[in-house]
Write a protein that holds these residues in place. Structure first.
Motif, short mmCIF file in Angstrom:
data_model
loop_
_atom_site.label_atom_id
_atom_site.label_comp_id
_atom_site.label_asym_id
_atom_site.label_seq_id
_atom_site.Cartn_x
_atom_site.Cartn_y
_atom_site.Cartn_z
N ALA A 21 0.84 -1.21 0.00
CA ALA A 21 0.00 0.00 0.00
C ALA A 21 0.87 1.25 0.00
CB ALA A 21 -0.92 -0.01 1.22
N ILE A 22 1.94 1.24 0.79
CA ILE A 22 2.83 2.41 0.86
C ILE A 22 3.49 2.63 -0.50
CG2 ILE A 22 4.99 3.29 1.87
CD1 ILE A 22 4.22 1.82 4.47
N GLN A 23 3.92 1.55 -1.13
CA GLN A 23 4.58 1.68 -2.44
C GLN A 23 3.64 2.31 -3.46
OE1 GLN A 23 5.67 -2.49 -2.64
NE2 GLN A 23 7.82 -1.93 -3.03
N ALA A 24 2.42 1.78 -3.52
CA ALA A 24 1.47 2.28 -4.53
C ALA A 24 1.13 3.75 -4.28
CB ALA A 24 0.20 1.43 -4.50
N GLU A 25 0.88 4.06 -3.02
CA GLU A 25 0.49 5.43 -2.68
C GLU A 25 1.65 6.41 -2.94
OE1 GLU A 25 0.07 7.56 1.48
OE2 GLU A 25 -1.18 5.75 1.39
N THR A 26 2.85 5.99 -2.58
CA THR A 26 4.02 6.87 -2.73
C THR A 26 4.32 7.10 -4.21
OG1 THR A 26 4.89 5.95 -0.69
CG2 THR A 26 6.44 7.18 -2.06
N LEU A 27 4.26 6.03 -4.98
CA LEU A 27 4.56 6.16 -6.41
C LEU A 27 3.54 7.08 -7.08
CD1 LEU A 27 6.68 5.08 -8.33
CD2 LEU A 27 5.12 3.22 -8.94
N ALA A 28 2.27 6.91 -6.74
CA ALA A 28 1.23 7.75 -7.35
C ALA A 28 1.46 9.22 -6.96
CB ALA A 28 -0.15 7.28 -6.88
N ARG A 29 1.79 9.44 -5.68
CA ARG A 29 2.02 10.81 -5.21
C ARG A 29 3.22 11.45 -5.93
NH1 ARG A 29 3.96 11.80 0.85
NH2 ARG A 29 4.48 14.01 0.66
N ALA A 30 4.29 10.67 -6.05
CA ALA A 30 5.50 11.19 -6.70
C ALA A 30 5.24 11.47 -8.18
CB ALA A 30 6.65 10.21 -6.51
N ARG A 31 4.56 10.55 -8.82
CA ARG A 31 4.31 10.72 -10.27
C ARG A 31 3.43 11.93 -10.54
NH1 ARG A 31 4.30 4.45 -12.31
NH2 ARG A 31 6.57 4.34 -12.36
N LYS A 32 2.51 12.19 -9.63
CA LYS A 32 1.64 13.36 -9.80
C LYS A 32 2.49 14.64 -9.73
CE LYS A 32 -2.51 15.67 -8.92
NZ LYS A 32 -2.07 16.91 -9.54
N VAL A 33 3.40 14.69 -8.76
CA VAL A 33 4.28 15.86 -8.64
C VAL A 33 5.08 16.05 -9.93
CG1 VAL A 33 6.29 16.83 -7.40
CG2 VAL A 33 4.48 15.65 -6.12
N VAL A 34 5.60 14.93 -10.45
CA VAL A 34 6.44 15.00 -11.66
C VAL A 34 5.61 15.43 -12.86
CG1 VAL A 34 7.89 13.67 -13.23
CG2 VAL A 34 8.09 13.31 -10.77
N GLU A 35 4.44 14.82 -13.04
CA GLU A 35 3.62 15.17 -14.21
C GLU A 35 3.14 16.62 -14.14
OE1 GLU A 35 3.80 13.52 -16.90
OE2 GLU A 35 4.95 12.10 -15.72
N ASP A 36 2.79 17.07 -12.94
CA ASP A 36 2.40 18.48 -12.79
C ASP A 36 3.57 19.39 -13.17
OD1 ASP A 36 -0.05 17.67 -11.96
OD2 ASP A 36 0.18 18.22 -9.86
N ALA A 37 4.76 18.98 -12.76
CA ALA A 37 5.95 19.80 -13.03
C ALA A 37 6.22 19.86 -14.53
CB ALA A 37 7.16 19.23 -12.28
N VAL A 38 6.05 18.73 -15.22
CA VAL A 38 6.28 18.72 -16.67
C VAL A 38 5.25 19.61 -17.36
CG1 VAL A 38 6.31 17.28 -18.75
CG2 VAL A 38 7.37 16.44 -16.65
N ALA A 39 3.99 19.49 -16.94
CA ALA A 39 2.94 20.33 -17.55
C ALA A 39 3.24 21.81 -17.32
CB ALA A 39 1.57 19.95 -16.96
N PHE A 40 3.66 22.14 -16.10
CA PHE A 40 3.99 23.53 -15.78
C PHE A 40 5.14 24.02 -16.66
CE2 PHE A 40 6.63 26.59 -13.48
CZ PHE A 40 5.70 27.52 -13.06
N ALA A 41 6.17 23.20 -16.78
CA ALA A 41 7.36 23.61 -17.54
C ALA A 41 7.01 23.77 -19.02
CB ALA A 41 8.48 22.60 -17.34
N GLU A 42 6.21 22.85 -19.54
CA GLU A 42 5.87 22.93 -20.97
C GLU A 42 5.01 24.16 -21.27
OE1 GLU A 42 4.57 18.86 -21.87
OE2 GLU A 42 6.44 18.63 -23.01
#
Ligand SMILES: Cc1ncc(C[n+]2csc(CCOP(=O)(O)OP(=O)(O)O)c2C)c(N)n1
Length: 324
Positions: free
Chosen positions: A280-301
């Motif tokens: 559960a920790i792995q899934a939740e952490t990965l989803a949280r991290a990926r959201k931060v990264v995808e938001d950052a890519v969208a912001f940068a683009e």
């Protein structure tokens, strides 16, 4: 340590890995503005070191220390914009990732000349001492950078004045393609600390507990006024020096040996032993991290390219008496 804190540390390591993986992929797509130097495999070093610091302490990261930016508080969106060379990056699109410091969060931008930031870190620690401020400066560098004269000068000065500075050498065994045995003749780089009159610590850079323990000792020492520490963290970068380097100078066996000591997997193993709900920790952490990264890519683009005339902005200070 509380479970919450242990999960938070895990999040930081996963975020650094996901962020860098995305940056490496974007580089291959030709979307970025400068070189990419992955620290994949070294996450426990940057996370463990920076987690021990206070917001008003300063860090001096080098090219492989993305984790230092993130953990020290840099906004992931602006960091990604910096990597894209866009206007919302720290250097407003005038520079690649490498030179973008985030002064608001105590992050000094790297200079291309390896180790040139070490005397600056020592100088900043000297200022903390002069002003009686309870703050630390932490300078990251590789074992290759440790061979430069600047590193010697910074450490000598810091030792003489017992400055509140911590020198963190991430020894990942290669400086580009140069192996340790062609880089230094001592057994450990940190053995040199004795020559500067302060403590040297040699520790695993892949084991987060170990990194945090040596950092705790070093920060206590510095805050008590007992001077610098040289911390050498033995670690390994999975990627080549930069994304175009296939790292043909090392063996598959060596790479796999280090991958079997992966810092994130070691921490997962620890959390599993603590009987936390790891899947559960792995899934939740990965989803949280990926959201931060995808938001950052969208912001940068979405961030604009700077225009030509902006190249002249911020080059000179406003002369005293003019403007404001
Ligand atoms: C003074 C200087 N010499 C050479 C270079 C080119 N260069 C950039 S990174 C690098 C390797 C650095 O190795 P190390 O300090 O061990 O850090 P790592 O890349 O392994 O993290 C080299 C040779 C440089 N930037 N500055």
């Amino acid at each position: 340590m509380t479970e919450q804190k242990e999960r938070e540390l895990y999040f930081w390591m996963v975020l650094v890995r996901e962020f860098e993986a995305r940056v490496a992929a974007l580089d291959k797509q030709g979307k970025l503005a400068g070189g990419v130097y992955s620290g994949r495999g070294q996450e426990a070093a940057t996370v463990g070191v920076c987690h021990a610091l206070r917001p008003d302490d300063w860090v001096f990261p080098l090219h492989r220390d993305m984790g230092a930016y993130l953990v020290k508080g840099a906004d992931p969106n602006r960091l990604m914009a910096q990597i894209f060379g866009r206007r919302d990056g720290f250097s407003k699109g005038k520079d690649s990732y490498l030179h973008g410091g985030d002064l608001a969060h105590g992050i000094f931008g790297a200079t291309s000349m390896l180790a040139a930031t070490l005397p600056v870190a020592a100088g900043m620690a000297y200022k903390f001492r002069m002003k009686n401020e309870d703050r630390l400066a932490v300078a990251f560098f590789g074992e290759g950078a440790s061979s430069r004269g600047d590193a010697h000068e910074a450490m000598n000065f810091a030792g003489v004045h017992k400055l509140p500075v911590i020198f963190v050498c991430e020894n990942n065994f290669y400086a580009y393609s140069t192996p340790n045995e062609l880089q230094f003749a001592v057994e450990n780089v940190a053995d040199r600390a004795a020559g500067y009159g302060f403590k040297g610590e040699v520790a695993s850079g892949n084991d987060l507990h170990t990194v945090m323990n040596v950092m705790q000792k070093a920060t206590d020492r510095a805050r008590r006024g007992e001077g610098p520490t040289f911390i050498e963290l033995k670690t390994y970068r999975y990627h080549g020096h930069s994304e175009h380097d296939r790292a043909a100078y090392r063996t598959e066996e060596e790479l796999v040996t280090w991958e079997s000591r992966d810092p994130i997997e070691l921490w997962e193993h620890y959390m599993d032993k603590r009987k936390y709900d790891l899947p559960a920790i792995q899934a939740e952490t990965l989803a949280r991290a990926r959201k931060v990264v995808e938001d950052a890519v969208a912001f940068a683009e979405a961030s604009p390219e700077p225009t030509g005339p902006e190249a002249m902005d911020d080059l000179y200070a406003t002369p005293v008496g003019e403007g404001r």
